[in-house]
Scaffold this motif. Structure first.
Motif, PDB file in Angstrom:
ATOM      1  N   PRO A  55       0.824  -1.213   0.000  1.00 24.81           N
ATOM      2  CA  PRO A  55       0.000   0.000   0.000  1.00 24.81           C
ATOM      3  C   PRO A  55       0.861   1.267   0.000  1.00 24.81           C
ATOM      4  CG  PRO A  55      -0.785  -1.554   1.639  1.00 24.81           C
ATOM      5  CD  PRO A  55       0.552  -2.062   1.178  1.00 24.81           C
ATOM      6  N   VAL A  56       0.576   2.174  -0.918  1.00 28.77           N
ATOM      7  CA  VAL A  56       1.301   3.443  -0.994  1.00 28.77           C
ATOM      8  C   VAL A  56       0.356   4.646  -0.923  1.00 28.77           C
ATOM      9  CG1 VAL A  56       3.260   2.500  -2.257  1.00 28.77           C
ATOM     10  CG2 VAL A  56       1.291   3.378  -3.531  1.00 28.77           C
ATOM     11  N   ALA A  57      -0.948   4.409  -1.075  1.00 24.35           N
ATOM     12  CA  ALA A  57      -1.926   5.498  -1.017  1.00 24.35           C
ATOM     13  C   ALA A  57      -3.289   4.905  -0.691  1.00 24.35           C
ATOM     14  CB  ALA A  57      -1.981   6.277  -2.330  1.00 24.35           C
ATOM     15  N   ALA A  58      -4.168   5.749  -0.189  1.00 26.55           N
ATOM     16  CA  ALA A  58      -5.530   5.313   0.131  1.00 26.55           C
ATOM     17  C   ALA A  58      -6.466   6.500   0.012  1.00 26.55           C
ATOM     18  CB  ALA A  58      -5.598   4.730   1.542  1.00 26.55           C
ATOM     19  N   LEU A  59      -7.704   6.223  -0.350  1.00 28.51           N
ATOM     20  CA  LEU A  59      -8.736   7.249  -0.439  1.00 28.51           C
ATOM     21  C   LEU A  59      -9.895   6.850   0.470  1.00 28.51           C
ATOM     22  CD1 LEU A  59      -9.705   9.882  -1.862  1.00 28.51           C
ATOM     23  CD2 LEU A  59     -10.885   8.399  -3.506  1.00 28.51           C
ATOM     24  N   PRO A  60     -10.005   7.471   1.654  1.00 25.28           N
ATOM     25  CA  PRO A  60     -11.164   7.192   2.511  1.00 25.28           C
ATOM     26  C   PRO A  60     -12.430   7.674   1.824  1.00 25.28           C
ATOM     27  CG  PRO A  60      -9.482   8.504   3.651  1.00 25.28           C
ATOM     28  CD  PRO A  60      -9.142   8.514   2.213  1.00 25.28           C
ATOM     29  N   ALA A  61     -13.464   6.849   1.792  1.00 19.69           N
ATOM     30  CA  ALA A  61     -14.698   7.251   1.108  1.00 19.69           C
ATOM     31  C   ALA A  61     -15.879   6.476   1.658  1.00 19.69           C
ATOM     32  CB  ALA A  61     -14.573   7.021  -0.401  1.00 19.69           C
ATOM     33  N   SER A  62     -17.024   7.134   1.670  1.00 18.78           N
ATOM     34  CA  SER A  62     -18.289   6.477   2.002  1.00 18.78           C
ATOM     35  C   SER A  62     -19.265   6.763   0.869  1.00 18.78           C
ATOM     36  CB  SER A  62     -18.843   6.994   3.330  1.00 18.78           C
ATOM     37  OG  SER A  62     -19.056   8.397   3.289  1.00 18.78           O
ATOM     38  N   ARG A  63     -20.138   5.780   0.608  1.00 18.14           N
ATOM     39  CA  ARG A  63     -21.051   5.891  -0.532  1.00 18.14           C
ATOM     40  C   ARG A  63     -22.466   6.189  -0.073  1.00 18.14           C
ATOM     41  NH1 ARG A  63     -20.822   1.312  -4.894  1.00 18.14           N
ATOM     42  NH2 ARG A  63     -21.570  -0.033  -3.199  1.00 18.14           N
ATOM     43  N   HIS A  64     -23.121   7.022  -0.865  1.00 17.57           N
ATOM     44  CA  HIS A  64     -24.519   7.373  -0.651  1.00 17.57           C
ATOM     45  C   HIS A  64     -25.185   7.261  -2.029  1.00 17.57           C
ATOM     46  CE1 HIS A  64     -23.022   9.154   3.146  1.00 17.57           C
ATOM     47  NE2 HIS A  64     -22.005   9.475   2.368  1.00 17.57           N
ATOM     48  N   GLY A  65     -25.764   6.092  -2.322  1.00 16.02           N
ATOM     49  CA  GLY A  65     -26.245   5.833  -3.673  1.00 16.02           C
ATOM     50  C   GLY A  65     -25.078   5.707  -4.626  1.00 16.02           C
ATOM     51  N   ASP A  66     -25.122   6.456  -5.737  1.00 15.98           N
ATOM     52  CA  ASP A  66     -24.000   6.409  -6.681  1.00 15.98           C
ATOM     53  C   ASP A  66     -23.042   7.583  -6.487  1.00 15.98           C
ATOM     54  OD1 ASP A  66     -25.504   8.501  -7.672  1.00 15.98           O
ATOM     55  OD2 ASP A  66     -25.624   7.736  -9.726  1.00 15.98           O
ATOM     56  N   GLU A  67     -23.177   8.276  -5.332  1.00 12.71           N
ATOM     57  CA  GLU A  67     -22.259   9.357  -4.988  1.00 12.71           C
ATOM     58  C   GLU A  67     -21.426   8.956  -3.776  1.00 12.71           C
ATOM     59  OE1 GLU A  67     -24.109  13.149  -4.590  1.00 12.71           O
ATOM     60  OE2 GLU A  67     -25.325  12.922  -6.406  1.00 12.71           O
ATOM     61  N   ALA A  68     -20.197   9.452  -3.731  1.00 16.71           N
ATOM     62  CA  ALA A  68     -19.310   9.162  -2.607  1.00 16.71           C
ATOM     63  C   ALA A  68     -18.740  10.460  -2.064  1.00 16.71           C
ATOM     64  CB  ALA A  68     -18.180   8.229  -3.036  1.00 16.71           C
ATOM     65  N   VAL A  69     -18.391  10.407  -0.786  1.00 12.52           N
ATOM     66  CA  VAL A  69     -17.759  11.533  -0.102  1.00 12.52           C
ATOM     67  C   VAL A  69     -16.495  11.013   0.562  1.00 12.52           C
ATOM     68  CG1 VAL A  69     -17.988  13.260   1.724  1.00 12.52           C
ATOM     69  CG2 VAL A  69     -19.977  12.638   0.355  1.00 12.52           C
ATOM     70  N   SER A  70     -15.459  11.831   0.547  1.00 12.32           N
ATOM     71  CA  SER A  70     -14.216  11.451   1.224  1.00 12.32           C
ATOM     72  C   SER A  70     -14.016  12.332   2.466  1.00 12.32           C
ATOM     73  CB  SER A  70     -13.017  11.609   0.288  1.00 12.32           C
ATOM     74  OG  SER A  70     -11.828  11.217   0.916  1.00 12.32           O
ATOM     75  N   HIS A  71     -14.512  11.904   3.607  1.00 15.72           N
ATOM     76  CA  HIS A  71     -15.384  10.788   3.962  1.00 15.72           C
ATOM     77  C   HIS A  71     -16.585  11.362   4.682  1.00 15.72           C
ATOM     78  CE1 HIS A  71     -16.745   7.502   6.642  1.00 15.72           C
ATOM     79  NE2 HIS A  71     -16.116   6.639   5.895  1.00 15.72           N
ATOM     80  N   GLY A  72     -17.771  10.755   4.601  1.00 18.34           N
ATOM     81  CA  GLY A  72     -18.971  11.331   5.188  1.00 18.34           C
ATOM     82  C   GLY A  72     -18.907  11.532   6.688  1.00 18.34           C
ATOM     83  N   GLY A  73     -18.110  10.728   7.395  1.00 22.64           N
ATOM     84  CA  GLY A  73     -18.026  10.842   8.845  1.00 22.64           C
ATOM     85  C   GLY A  73     -16.832  11.602   9.351  1.00 22.64           C
ATOM     86  N   LEU A  74     -16.067  12.231   8.441  1.00 23.54           N
ATOM     87  CA  LEU A  74     -14.824  12.892   8.837  1.00 23.54           C
ATOM     88  C   LEU A  74     -14.830  14.362   8.440  1.00 23.54           C
ATOM     89  CD1 LEU A  74     -12.258  10.163   7.700  1.00 23.54           C
ATOM     90  CD2 LEU A  74     -13.317  10.441   9.944  1.00 23.54           C
ATOM     91  N   THR A  75     -14.080  15.157   9.179  1.00 24.95           N
ATOM     92  CA  THR A  75     -13.956  16.581   8.864  1.00 24.95           C
ATOM     93  C   THR A  75     -13.228  16.796   7.550  1.00 24.95           C
ATOM     94  OG1 THR A  75     -13.826  17.050  11.233  1.00 24.95           O
ATOM     95  CG2 THR A  75     -13.131  18.800   9.727  1.00 24.95           C
ATOM     96  N   PHE A  76     -12.195  15.996   7.309  1.00 26.17           N
ATOM     97  CA  PHE A  76     -11.376  16.131   6.107  1.00 26.17           C
ATOM     98  C   PHE A  76     -11.361  14.828   5.335  1.00 26.17           C
ATOM     99  CE2 PHE A  76      -9.039  18.755   9.373  1.00 26.17           C
ATOM    100  CZ  PHE A  76      -9.562  19.978   8.951  1.00 26.17           C
ATOM    101  N   GLY A  77     -10.900  14.902   4.082  1.00 27.36           N
ATOM    102  CA  GLY A  77     -10.766  13.707   3.262  1.00 27.36           C
ATOM    103  C   GLY A  77      -9.610  13.851   2.297  1.00 27.36           C
ATOM    104  N   GLY A  78      -9.745  13.216   1.160  1.00 26.22           N
ATOM    105  CA  GLY A  78      -8.682  13.292   0.166  1.00 26.22           C
ATOM    106  C   GLY A  78      -7.742  12.110   0.230  1.00 26.22           C
ATOM    107  N   LEU A  79      -6.723  12.158  -0.611  1.00 21.50           N
ATOM    108  CA  LEU A  79      -5.810  11.033  -0.743  1.00 21.50           C
ATOM    109  C   LEU A  79      -4.792  11.012   0.393  1.00 21.50           C
ATOM    110  CD1 LEU A  79      -5.307   8.760  -2.900  1.00 21.50           C
ATOM    111  CD2 LEU A  79      -3.358  10.139  -3.643  1.00 21.50           C
ATOM    112  N   ILE A  80      -4.644   9.840   1.003  1.00 17.83           N
ATOM    113  CA  ILE A  80      -3.563   9.597   1.959  1.00 17.83           C
ATOM    114  C   ILE A  80      -2.416   9.002   1.146  1.00 17.83           C
ATOM    115  CG2 ILE A  80      -2.884   8.376   4.045  1.00 17.83           C
ATOM    116  CD1 ILE A  80      -5.945   8.041   4.584  1.00 17.83           C
TER     117      ILE A  80
END
Length: 310
Positions: A55-80
């Motif tokens: 593993p060299v990178a990760a994208l936290p994400a949660s799905r809501h239908g066919d849309e996703a948020v990085s991440h719905g339960g977090l203040t910030f998101g984006g690529l780790i």
């Protein structure tokens, strides 16, 4: 450089957490011990990007239908991304993560960018690539932060009120969540008609898992906590996740003493920034709340949200 992607599963928790620790955006929010406390509320579609099986990178994400948020339960998101990845590699790793999201049925993605003070190294390549891919700025919130290494002086009123609280007998202490959370719940219900986002049990669970990251400081008066804060300790940034003061605390200006004490503690512990969070009511600026924060020497940074089709 060739990457592959797989959808995160619970079996990946250890390697995910190891990646977070090696990344330049390694906030403890991305640690699975934090993320998974509310896993029942979100459908996780996080992507794990690998090179040669590592593993060299990760994208936290949660799905809501066919849309996703990085991440719905977090203040910030984006690529780790691992700190040694250069800009072209970060871009390719992000594209590979998006490829995975598309394969898993996601058609639209929202990214909550991490402001620069919260990162350990410069990481603007993601925002650049989002713009280049046609993502648009979907929201921009005003947040307030104090540069502890070269701070502006608090207002005379805040200095006076902090001293007054101390003279009245308020004492700031390290406090348990069992003492702070009832105060917080009481204040939120009385003033805003709502409960805290986190239950006491959830916060206790999180603090047990990450004891050096969640700190509680309260002003005590006559044997009772009358004002306090739950601090999230993000490396170089200490952030006031919750602030609360009951009627007795407000009369004594106890919260001003709590904030002043927490800022001094953060500086003594080597923090560079003290964060108060956003001052927005929907799309409108909450000028009264902003005034309180800027009276302690805070000034504005932006919390941006990008959205785009995949």
């Amino acid at each position: 450089m060739m990457f592959e992607v797989r959808r995160y599963s619970a079996d990946d928790a250890d390697c995910w957490n190891a990646l977070v620790a090696q990344s330049k955006t390694g906030l403890f929010l991305f640690d699975r011990r934090f993320m998974d406390y509310h896993s029942d509320r979100f459908e996780d579609v996080s992507a794990l990007v690998l090179r040669d099986g590592e593993p060299v990178a990760a994208l936290p994400a949660s799905r809501h239908g066919d849309e996703a948020v990085s991440h719905g339960g977090l203040t910030f998101g984006g690529l780790i991304a691992r700190s040694d990845l250069r800009t072209p590699d970060v871009i390719d790793a992000f594209d590979k993560a998006l490829e995975g999201l598309r394969d898993w049925g996601v058609r639209k993605l929202t990214i909550k960018s991490i402001p620069a003070p919260f990162t350990t190294q410069p990481s603007g390549e993601l925002d650049y690539h989002l713009w280049r891919r046609g993502f648009v700025l979907a929201g921009r919130d005003v947040s307030s932060i104090v540069p502890l290494r070269d701070p502006l002086s608090p207002s005379k009123a805040k200095l006076r009120d902090s001293k007054r609280a101390a003279k009245l007998g308020c004492e700031v202490r390290d406090t348990s969540l069992a003492d702070f959370h009832p105060l917080l719940a009481e204040v939120l219900l009385a003033r805003h008609g709502r409960d805290p986002v986190h239950s006491q049990d959830e916060l206790v669970q999180l603090q047990a898992a990450l004891p050096d990251r969640l700190l509680v400081r309260c002003a005590w008066l006559d044997g009772e906590p009358v004002a306090g804060t739950l601090l999230f300790r993000y490396g170089a940034v200490w952030h006031t996740q919750y602030l609360a003061s009951n009627e007795a605390g407000r009369k004594a200006n106890a919260l001003d003493l709590v904030i002043a004490s927490a800022m001094a503690e953060a500086a003594s512990e080597g923090a560079d920034w003290f964060s108060f969070g956003i001052s927005m009511s929907g799309e409108e600026l909450n000028e009264g709340l902003l005034w309180q924060k800027e009276s302690f020497g805070a000034r504005t940074i932006l919390f941006d949200r990008w959205t785009g089709d995949l």
